[in-house]
Design an enzyme around this catalytic site. Structure first.
Site, PDB file in Angstrom:
ATOM      1  N   LYS A 254      26.077  29.663 -16.696  1.00 50.00           N
ATOM      2  CA  LYS A 254      26.453  28.798 -17.811  1.00 50.00           C
ATOM      3  C   LYS A 254      27.416  29.582 -18.707  1.00 50.00           C
ATOM      4  O   LYS A 254      27.256  30.796 -18.879  1.00 50.00           O
ATOM      5  CB  LYS A 254      25.180  28.436 -18.576  1.00 50.00           C
ATOM      6  CG  LYS A 254      25.331  27.463 -19.720  1.00 50.00           C
ATOM      7  CD  LYS A 254      23.957  27.142 -20.326  1.00 50.00           C
ATOM      8  CE  LYS A 254      24.029  26.094 -21.412  1.00 50.00           C
ATOM      9  NZ  LYS A 254      22.691  25.779 -21.964  1.00 50.00           N
TER      10      LYS A 254
ATOM     11  N   SER B 188      21.707  20.751 -21.888  1.00 51.89           N
ATOM     12  CA  SER B 188      23.072  21.213 -21.988  1.00 51.89           C
ATOM     13  C   SER B 188      23.545  22.018 -20.785  1.00 51.89           C
ATOM     14  O   SER B 188      24.745  22.198 -20.612  1.00 51.89           O
ATOM     15  CB  SER B 188      23.245  22.060 -23.257  1.00 51.89           C
ATOM     16  OG  SER B 188      22.464  23.242 -23.166  1.00 51.89           O
TER      17      SER B 188
ATOM     18  N   SER C 135      17.142  22.212 -22.074  1.00 50.10           N
ATOM     19  CA  SER C 135      18.445  22.306 -21.422  1.00 50.10           C
ATOM     20  C   SER C 135      18.477  22.893 -20.017  1.00 50.10           C
ATOM     21  O   SER C 135      19.514  22.822 -19.368  1.00 50.10           O
ATOM     22  CB  SER C 135      19.407  23.095 -22.300  1.00 50.10           C
ATOM     23  OG  SER C 135      19.924  22.248 -23.278  1.00 50.10           O
TER      24      SER C 135
HETATM   25  N1  GLN Z   1      19.196  18.449 -26.059  1.00 52.19           N
HETATM   26  C1  GLN Z   1      18.634  19.391 -26.980  1.00 52.19           C
HETATM   27  C2  GLN Z   1      19.626  19.662 -28.087  1.00 52.19           C
HETATM   28  O1  GLN Z   1      20.629  19.039 -28.076  1.00 52.19           O
HETATM   29  C3  GLN Z   1      18.273  20.656 -26.274  1.00 52.19           C
HETATM   30  C4  GLN Z   1      19.439  21.489 -25.959  1.00 52.19           C
HETATM   31  C5  GLN Z   1      19.081  22.824 -25.369  1.00 52.19           C
HETATM   32  O2  GLN Z   1      17.980  23.019 -24.856  1.00 52.19           O
HETATM   33  N2  GLN Z   1      20.003  23.761 -25.496  1.00 52.19           N
HETATM   34  O3  GLN Z   1      19.445  20.438 -28.964  1.00 52.19           O
END
Ligand code: GLN
Length: 484
Positions: free
Chosen positions: A78, A153, A177
């Site tokens: 990532k 994400s 994420s």
């Molecule tokens: N969807 C969640 C957020 O937008 C989790 C994102 C993540 O785990 N980085 O914060």
């Protein structure tokens, strides 16, 4: 079998016996990336020259008789992981041209074992999102159906595994994420316990929630990756100094007598019927394998999303203060210092990141701090206590990962609340600081993958992996491939 479709352990067998070289494997993956990227868009940066050079070094090591499970295996990261000398954007315009001077510990550990880096993967900007649509570098598409989101994400990390563009990848999980994209793309994803894996060199979103973890084709690969990246790091004071178990050794111990909790708050009326039937089938499978089910309750579940969006945004507003155009990242043409800060941040950050910074700054501001931030911290403790209480009676918990299969691209971009609610089953785990595994557990009527979540006790990754392995041995969901 195509090289690019292999698991880590399958490719390792080929590398070790010298039937395939790491250079050959790396070339196969690079070709595959070229052919599917126009449809999927998993990568922000591909690094073919470096990849082939590292692969050649790995082949030398193998020729000299040195071949651990990761030697010569082509992986991708990532774009939140700092990689020395390789552009790292975190999905943001503000870091468009940022070349880090050092690397994340988790990547260094993989690199030291001889892994090959294919490139950096697409993600929501600063890991804020559930769909990969907030990236400044375009959306990533779900390899199972390119009209749908891959999740977020770590959407690029999941899509790359599902589209066979990397043998395995690393992602990060602050509120789901790793697990939610793994679920939407039909791969295995693990969020380790807070402190299990070093966060050094991982761009910070919400530091009390962020954790690094693998996305892989099966549970054995997940165990291999975790073993490699876990452990204490003097450079991350929140990484815990406890021994790293041999996760692979306990994989085959089975689930006879394992007590699995079913939290009633996670099996709600609005659950998608395809998700519900996948959960029912999974429960049946585990029963057959000798596990025992216990009904449990996590009474503060309803408050988790609100609590998360106060704590995560508060921490983000502080963490993202460093992007001001002074030391690194985008610097706008401006008239004086204040103007430079304002313009650099206005031009560099996307809409969702700006929304989060504003929410977080508000929650931390004088007059609101006690009402929002302090209150959220208190509720976080209640949520944590729910888990501690429930784990007195069970070894692991079984829940869905997400309330629905992957939604369509564009469906929720204009409705942040709906987007936030898609993490309802993953967020409590981050607030509690414990670990959870996402496993392929079926498909929707329209052919989209559905994931199953196993939640473990703090540092209970061994239980998750052995329970995941047993499920995998009894089902064939993880062997299906997207026909991209
Ligand atoms: N969807 C969640 C957020 O937008 C989790 C994102 C993540 O785990 N980085 O914060």
């Amino acid at each position: 079998m195509n090289i690019f479709d292999m698991t880590i352990h399958e490719l390792h067998t080929e590398l070790k016996s010298k039937r395939i070289s790491s250079v050959e494997a790396t070339k196969a993956l690079l070709e595959r990336i070229k052919s599917v990227e126009p449809q999927v868009g998993s990568f922000i940066t591909v690094t073919p020259e470096q990849a082939l050079a590292t692969a050649a070094v790995a082949d030398k090591r193998i020729a000299e008789g040195e071949c651990n499970l990761l030697t010569g295996i082509p992986l991708a990261l990532k774009d939140i992981f700092l990689t020395e000398g390789i552009r790292t954007t975190c999905g943001s315009r503000i870091l468009d041209n940022f070349i880090p001077p050092y690397s994340a510990t988790s990547w260094e550990k993989l690199r030291d074992r001889g892994a090959v880096l294919l490139g950096k993967l697409n993600q929501d900007e600063f890991a804020m999102g559930s769909s990969n649509e907030s990236s400044a570098f375009g959306v990533t598409r779900n390899p199972w159906n390119t009209a749908h989101i891959p999740g977020g994400s770590s959407g690029g990390s999941a899509a790359a595994v599902a589209a066979s563009e990397a043998i395995a990848t690393l992602g990060t999980d602050t509120g789901g994420s790793i697990r939610q994209p793994a679920s939407h793309c039909g791969c295995v994803g693990l969020k380790p316990t807070y402190g299990r894996v070093s966060r050094y060199g991982v761009i910070a979103y919400a530091s009390s929630l962020d954790q690094v973890g693998p996305l892989t084709r099966d549970v054995a690969d997940c165990a291999t990756m975790l073993e490699a990246i876990a452990g204490h790091d003097p450079k991350d004071s929140t990484s815990v100094d406890t021994a790293v178990p041999d996760y692979t050794a306990s994989l085959k111990n089975g689930v006879k007598g394992l007590k699995i909790g079913l939290p009633k708050e996670y099996f709600i009326a609005g659950l998608d019927p395809d998700v519900q039937s996948a959960m029912d089938a999974a429960i049946e499978t585990y029963r057959r394998l000798g596990a025992e089910f216990v009904d449990i309750t996590l009474p503060h579940t309803d408050y988790a999303v609100a609590t998360y969006y106060l704590i995560a945004t508060a921490e983000a507003s502080s963490n993202l203060a460093r992007y001001d155009g002074v030391r690194f990242g985008h610097r706008a043409e401006a008239d004086g210092l204040l103007d430079m800060y304002t313009r650099s941040r206005s031009e560099g950050f996307g809409v969702e990141v700006k929304r989060r910074i504003m929410l977080g700054t508000y929650a931390l501001s004088s007059g609101y701090y006690d009402a929002y931030y302090v209150k959220a911290q208190k509720v976080r403790t209640l949520i944590m206590n729910d888990f501690i209480k429930a784990f007195a009676d069970v070894d692991v918990m079984l829940t869905p990962v997400a309330p629905t299969p992957a939604f369509k691209i564009g469906e929720k971009v204009n409705d942040p609340l709906q987007m936030y609610l898609s993490d309802i089953f993953t967020i409590p785990v981050n607030l509690a600081g414990t670990c959870a595994l996402s496993l392929p557990a079926g498909f929707s009527a329209s052919g989209l993958p559905i994931g199953l979540q196993l939640i473990g006790k703090p540092f209970g990754e061994e239980d998750l992996l052995r329970a995941g392995y047993a499920f995998e041995q009894a089902t064939e969901w993880h062997t299906r491939k997207a026909t991209i």
